[in-house]
Design an enzyme around this catalytic site. Sequence first.
Site, PDB file in Angstrom:
ATOM      1  N   GLU A 125      -7.102   4.749   7.754  1.00 48.51           N
ATOM      2  CA  GLU A 125      -6.273   6.127   7.396  1.00 48.51           C
ATOM      3  C   GLU A 125      -8.025   6.917   6.536  1.00 48.51           C
ATOM      4  O   GLU A 125      -8.078   7.849   6.917  1.00 48.51           O
ATOM      5  CB  GLU A 125      -5.648   6.747   7.155  1.00 48.51           C
ATOM      6  CG  GLU A 125      -4.099   6.209   7.316  1.00 48.51           C
ATOM      7  CD  GLU A 125      -3.239   5.147   6.996  1.00 48.51           C
ATOM      8  OE1 GLU A 125      -3.538   5.056   5.382  1.00 48.51           O
ATOM      9  OE2 GLU A 125      -2.340   4.421   7.555  1.00 48.51           O
ATOM     10  N   SER A 168       2.816  -2.185  10.068  1.00 47.19           N
ATOM     11  CA  SER A 168       4.495  -2.511  10.436  1.00 47.19           C
ATOM     12  C   SER A 168       4.931  -3.100  10.096  1.00 47.19           C
ATOM     13  O   SER A 168       6.329  -4.318  10.513  1.00 47.19           O
ATOM     14  CB  SER A 168       4.939  -2.170  12.009  1.00 47.19           C
ATOM     15  OG  SER A 168       4.460  -0.853  12.704  1.00 47.19           O
ATOM     16  N   GLY A 218       1.706   2.236  10.995  1.00 46.20           N
ATOM     17  CA  GLY A 218       2.578   2.989  10.130  1.00 46.20           C
ATOM     18  C   GLY A 218       4.040   3.219  12.337  1.00 46.20           C
ATOM     19  O   GLY A 218       4.140   4.666  11.798  1.00 46.20           O
ATOM     20  N   GLU A 238      -5.617  -5.119  10.486  1.00 48.44           N
ATOM     21  CA  GLU A 238      -4.484  -4.125  10.639  1.00 48.44           C
ATOM     22  C   GLU A 238      -4.999  -3.423  11.773  1.00 48.44           C
ATOM     23  O   GLU A 238      -5.726  -1.905  11.628  1.00 48.44           O
ATOM     24  CB  GLU A 238      -4.360  -3.087   9.648  1.00 48.44           C
ATOM     25  CG  GLU A 238      -4.326  -3.367   8.231  1.00 48.44           C
ATOM     26  CD  GLU A 238      -3.914  -2.924   6.748  1.00 48.44           C
ATOM     27  OE1 GLU A 238      -2.670  -2.872   6.422  1.00 48.44           O
ATOM     28  OE2 GLU A 238      -4.171  -1.502   7.513  1.00 48.44           O
ATOM     29  N   LYS A 252       0.118   3.953  -0.217  1.00 50.60           N
ATOM     30  CA  LYS A 252      -0.747   5.660   0.404  1.00 50.60           C
ATOM     31  C   LYS A 252      -0.269   7.009  -0.675  1.00 50.60           C
ATOM     32  O   LYS A 252      -0.501   6.395  -1.917  1.00 50.60           O
ATOM     33  CB  LYS A 252      -0.013   5.808   1.928  1.00 50.60           C
ATOM     34  CG  LYS A 252      -0.335   4.801   2.604  1.00 50.60           C
ATOM     35  CD  LYS A 252      -0.070   4.710   3.820  1.00 50.60           C
ATOM     36  CE  LYS A 252      -0.956   3.072   4.568  1.00 50.60           C
ATOM     37  NZ  LYS A 252      -0.225   3.094   6.383  1.00 50.60           N
ATOM     38  N   ASN A 284       1.045  -1.009   0.010  1.00 49.97           N
ATOM     39  CA  ASN A 284       0.019   0.013  -0.157  1.00 49.97           C
ATOM     40  C   ASN A 284       0.574   1.209   0.144  1.00 49.97           C
ATOM     41  O   ASN A 284       1.596   1.157   0.654  1.00 49.97           O
ATOM     42  CB  ASN A 284      -0.763   0.086   1.255  1.00 49.97           C
ATOM     43  CG  ASN A 284      -1.897   1.014   1.468  1.00 49.97           C
ATOM     44  OD1 ASN A 284      -1.974   1.691   0.943  1.00 49.97           O
ATOM     45  ND2 ASN A 284      -1.857   1.801   2.452  1.00 49.97           N
ATOM     46  N   HIS A 310      -9.445   1.303   5.004  1.00 50.98           N
ATOM     47  CA  HIS A 310      -8.554   1.168   5.561  1.00 50.98           C
ATOM     48  C   HIS A 310      -8.516   2.527   6.586  1.00 50.98           C
ATOM     49  O   HIS A 310      -9.311   3.557   6.903  1.00 50.98           O
ATOM     50  CB  HIS A 310      -6.659   2.131   4.609  1.00 50.98           C
ATOM     51  CG  HIS A 310      -6.017   1.838   4.973  1.00 50.98           C
ATOM     52  ND1 HIS A 310      -5.426   2.798   6.483  1.00 50.98           N
ATOM     53  CD2 HIS A 310      -5.056   1.231   5.284  1.00 50.98           C
ATOM     54  CE1 HIS A 310      -4.447   2.727   6.457  1.00 50.98           C
ATOM     55  NE2 HIS A 310      -4.030   1.482   5.488  1.00 50.98           N
TER      56      HIS A 310
HETATM   57  P1  PGA Z   1       2.791   0.309   7.256  1.00 50.81           P
HETATM   58  O1  PGA Z   1       1.425   0.315   6.905  1.00 50.81           O
HETATM   59  O2  PGA Z   1       3.508  -0.526   7.146  1.00 50.81           O
HETATM   60  O3  PGA Z   1       3.456   1.321   6.968  1.00 50.81           O
HETATM   61  O4  PGA Z   1       2.372  -0.048   9.326  1.00 50.81           O
HETATM   62  C1  PGA Z   1       0.195  -0.584   6.753  1.00 50.81           C
HETATM   63  C2  PGA Z   1      -0.563  -0.357   5.966  1.00 50.81           C
HETATM   64  O5  PGA Z   1      -1.534   0.660   6.486  1.00 50.81           O
HETATM   65  O6  PGA Z   1      -1.598  -0.648   5.935  1.00 50.81           O
END
Ligand code: PGA
Length: 252
Positions: free
Chosen positions: A97, A213, A173, A167, A11, A9, A95
């Site tokens: 976010e 992560s 993140g 997740e 982003k 992803n 997601h």
């Molecule tokens: P990350 O993000 O691996 O940077 O923690 C995962 C995601 O948001 O899908």
Amino acid sequence: MRRKLVAGNWKMHKTVAEAVALVNELKKELADVTDVDVVVAPVFTALAAVAKAIDGTPLGLAAQNCYPEVTGAFTGEVSPTLLKDVGCRYVIVGHSERRRIFQEADDFINRKVRAVTAEGLQAILCVGETLEERDAGKTFDILAAQIENSLRGISAATMERVIIAYEPVWAIGTGKTATACQAQEAHRFLRELLRKMHGVATAAAIRILYGGSVKADNAAALLSQEDIDGALVGGASLMAADFTPIVKQGRN
Ligand code: PGA
């Protein structure tokens, strides 16, 4: 046996040129990986160029979001129909976010799952609890509500076009990963829930990815868990040198 899937992803990162450069590197680095499904999710503006770059390769293309209508007066939005037209086979929906920053709720996410699957695309449906919810002992209640509400009205047959991504919000993140044991516990719970909703065969076939992560040094432990069928990778998907070893650890 469920085939592992590792998705990157990206982003809101990468220009068109940067996205094409990354995918060209991945094509080379992953040329010998035939036993893991590998998917990349670039920004909308890079989808067409990446689709062209991966044409004829096993790499899959995902969009990071969509609007749950086919066409019409929805300024600034992109439908699953248009995403399919540009070459996407997958769409990430729900997601954290999007839930947090754009206030997307389960009923809206449910409309997206329906729209994506109606178009014949695979929905990668993200669910996960916040740290507050985990600390309050509500993890399973939150996951159950997100799954039940986001998948309302989806038949067992349509579930063939649904992939779940667990997740935990506190692991995205942040550098904090759920331990393999914590992740497996949540994945087992999700599969059991799906069994109650859709029966043994659907629950056994559905892929449940872990995200939050994921890095080269924790991927092996996570991906070897019984109910973890792949990874949704954010930060570590932005460079081939980080992403490639994660994919390779998904080999059975
Ligand atoms: P990350 O993000 O691996 O940077 O923690 C995962 C995601 O948001 O899908």
